[in-house]
Motif scaffolding. Sequence first.
Motif, PDB file in Angstrom:
ATOM      1  N   LYS A  78       0.812  -1.207   0.000  1.00  0.00           N
ATOM      2  CA  LYS A  78       0.000   0.000   0.000  1.00  0.00           C
ATOM      3  C   LYS A  78       0.849   1.263   0.000  1.00  0.00           C
ATOM      4  CE  LYS A  78      -3.763  -2.291   2.536  1.00  0.00           C
ATOM      5  NZ  LYS A  78      -4.617  -2.238   3.730  1.00  0.00           N
ATOM      6  N   SER A  79       2.135   1.120  -0.382  1.00  0.00           N
ATOM      7  CA  SER A  79       3.039   2.269  -0.301  1.00  0.00           C
ATOM      8  C   SER A  79       2.568   3.430  -1.173  1.00  0.00           C
ATOM      9  CB  SER A  79       4.465   1.870  -0.721  1.00  0.00           C
ATOM     10  OG  SER A  79       4.456   1.356  -2.046  1.00  0.00           O
ATOM     11  N   GLU A  80       1.892   3.084  -2.303  1.00  0.00           N
ATOM     12  CA  GLU A  80       1.465   4.162  -3.171  1.00  0.00           C
ATOM     13  C   GLU A  80       0.348   4.993  -2.556  1.00  0.00           C
ATOM     14  OE1 GLU A  80      -0.861   0.464  -4.385  1.00  0.00           O
ATOM     15  OE2 GLU A  80       1.159   1.012  -3.700  1.00  0.00           O
ATOM     16  N   HIS A  81      -0.262   4.482  -1.497  1.00  0.00           N
ATOM     17  CA  HIS A  81      -1.348   5.206  -0.847  1.00  0.00           C
ATOM     18  C   HIS A  81      -0.883   5.982   0.387  1.00  0.00           C
ATOM     19  CE1 HIS A  81      -4.041   3.172  -3.530  1.00  0.00           C
ATOM     20  NE2 HIS A  81      -3.717   1.978  -3.068  1.00  0.00           N
ATOM     21  N   LEU A  82       0.401   5.882   0.709  1.00  0.00           N
ATOM     22  CA  LEU A  82       0.911   6.598   1.868  1.00  0.00           C
ATOM     23  C   LEU A  82       0.899   8.098   1.601  1.00  0.00           C
ATOM     24  CD1 LEU A  82       3.976   4.385   2.840  1.00  0.00           C
ATOM     25  CD2 LEU A  82       1.836   4.609   4.098  1.00  0.00           C
ATOM     26  N   PRO A  83       0.672   8.904   2.639  1.00  0.00           N
ATOM     27  CA  PRO A  83       0.696  10.357   2.450  1.00  0.00           C
ATOM     28  C   PRO A  83       2.090  10.827   2.050  1.00  0.00           C
ATOM     29  CG  PRO A  83       0.669   9.802   4.790  1.00  0.00           C
ATOM     30  CD  PRO A  83       0.427   8.521   4.044  1.00  0.00           C
ATOM     31  N   ARG A  84       2.138  11.914   1.266  1.00  0.00           N
ATOM     32  CA  ARG A  84       3.410  12.468   0.843  1.00  0.00           C
ATOM     33  C   ARG A  84       3.732  13.721   1.644  1.00  0.00           C
ATOM     34  NH1 ARG A  84       5.544  10.410  -3.598  1.00  0.00           N
ATOM     35  NH2 ARG A  84       6.695  12.300  -4.124  1.00  0.00           N
ATOM     36  N   ARG A  85       5.002  13.874   1.959  1.00  0.00           N
ATOM     37  CA  ARG A  85       5.473  15.030   2.711  1.00  0.00           C
ATOM     38  C   ARG A  85       6.200  15.964   1.748  1.00  0.00           C
ATOM     39  NH1 ARG A  85       8.430  12.500   5.752  1.00  0.00           N
ATOM     40  NH2 ARG A  85      10.483  12.914   4.864  1.00  0.00           N
ATOM     41  N   VAL A  86       5.807  17.214   1.733  1.00  0.00           N
ATOM     42  CA  VAL A  86       6.450  18.193   0.865  1.00  0.00           C
ATOM     43  C   VAL A  86       7.549  18.897   1.639  1.00  0.00           C
ATOM     44  CG1 VAL A  86       6.120  20.300  -0.480  1.00  0.00           C
ATOM     45  CG2 VAL A  86       4.357  18.537  -0.486  1.00  0.00           C
ATOM     46  N   GLU A  87       8.755  18.884   1.088  1.00  0.00           N
ATOM     47  CA  GLU A  87       9.896  19.508   1.746  1.00  0.00           C
ATOM     48  C   GLU A  87      10.352  20.720   0.945  1.00  0.00           C
ATOM     49  OE1 GLU A  87      12.768  16.397   2.106  1.00  0.00           O
ATOM     50  OE2 GLU A  87      11.801  15.528   3.874  1.00  0.00           O
ATOM     51  N   HIS A  88      10.735  21.751   1.665  1.00  0.00           N
ATOM     52  CA  HIS A  88      11.118  23.039   1.103  1.00  0.00           C
ATOM     53  C   HIS A  88      12.640  23.112   1.105  1.00  0.00           C
ATOM     54  CE1 HIS A  88      10.025  27.602   1.116  1.00  0.00           C
ATOM     55  NE2 HIS A  88      10.156  27.117  -0.096  1.00  0.00           N
ATOM     56  N   HIS A  89      13.254  23.254  -0.066  1.00  0.00           N
ATOM     57  CA  HIS A  89      14.705  23.263  -0.162  1.00  0.00           C
ATOM     58  C   HIS A  89      15.176  24.439  -1.008  1.00  0.00           C
ATOM     59  CE1 HIS A  89      15.211  19.190   1.521  1.00  0.00           C
ATOM     60  NE2 HIS A  89      14.130  18.869   0.835  1.00  0.00           N
ATOM     61  N   ILE A  90      16.399  24.877  -0.757  1.00  0.00           N
ATOM     62  CA  ILE A  90      17.024  25.886  -1.600  1.00  0.00           C
ATOM     63  C   ILE A  90      17.519  25.200  -2.867  1.00  0.00           C
ATOM     64  CG2 ILE A  90      18.960  27.492  -1.825  1.00  0.00           C
ATOM     65  CD1 ILE A  90      18.702  28.013   1.185  1.00  0.00           C
ATOM     66  N   ALA A  91      17.049  25.680  -4.008  1.00  0.00           N
ATOM     67  CA  ALA A  91      17.360  25.034  -5.279  1.00  0.00           C
ATOM     68  C   ALA A  91      18.409  25.790  -6.083  1.00  0.00           C
ATOM     69  CB  ALA A  91      16.086  24.868  -6.109  1.00  0.00           C
TER      70      ALA A  91
END
Length: 234
Positions: A78-91
């Motif tokens: 069920k990994s595809e159903h896990l919530p995603r965490r958005v991370e903020h990075h300097i690009a």
Amino acid sequence: METLRGPQFTLNDGNTLVTEVVSDDDSHLCLYVLLQDMLKIGDMVVGFDIEWGFKGCSASRSGSTSSRHADHHSQPDKSEHLPRRVEHHIAVLTFCTKLGCVLIRLSPNHISPSLKRFLSIKDIMFVGVHIKEDLHRLRSVNGLVVRNAVDLSELAATIYDQPRFLAYNARELACKISSLKSDPKSLNVLWSNWFDPTLSPEQIESATIEAYATYKIGKKLMESGSSSVKRLFL
């Protein structure tokens, strides 16, 4: 003498800037060219701007690897159903001088010695708008220390006795202080993928305008005649 290579942009004040885009690992020559030109003309002010990007990653599943393997046949993945965490990075880091601009795409796992040395040169004054959070993040996450940096929004508010300048972005402040007029930053560009290895012409132009605006503000404040400002830049 080596010079910058890349697209040219004509700003609203009539100046034309060349902007070169490089990865951090390939930034040595560009930074050398900037430094040599600054030393030659005696202008050690560098407009400094940062583009932040967003990356999403799946949340970690609890449980050991062995237990996951044991349950592989009895439970569907069920990994595809896990919530995603958005991370903020300097690009992207952008440097602007009288010569032109350099956009440096940062690597998430490695910072080049050339970039570290450039940011630590005591004679260079890096000027930016609302850069305190950026500087803190660069130090704590990327291990980059900017030796001499000035937040122009605070400095301008003090020099002109205009507290409202604290809320202005780089383009707004440049318009008020150095009469450099620019269109507002496009939301499509702001929220675009700054981690893309091939930045779009719109992204490059936008980053160029931001860094050039900070350079113009810094030069204007330095030339204002205030002894306290001159001590910052000399």
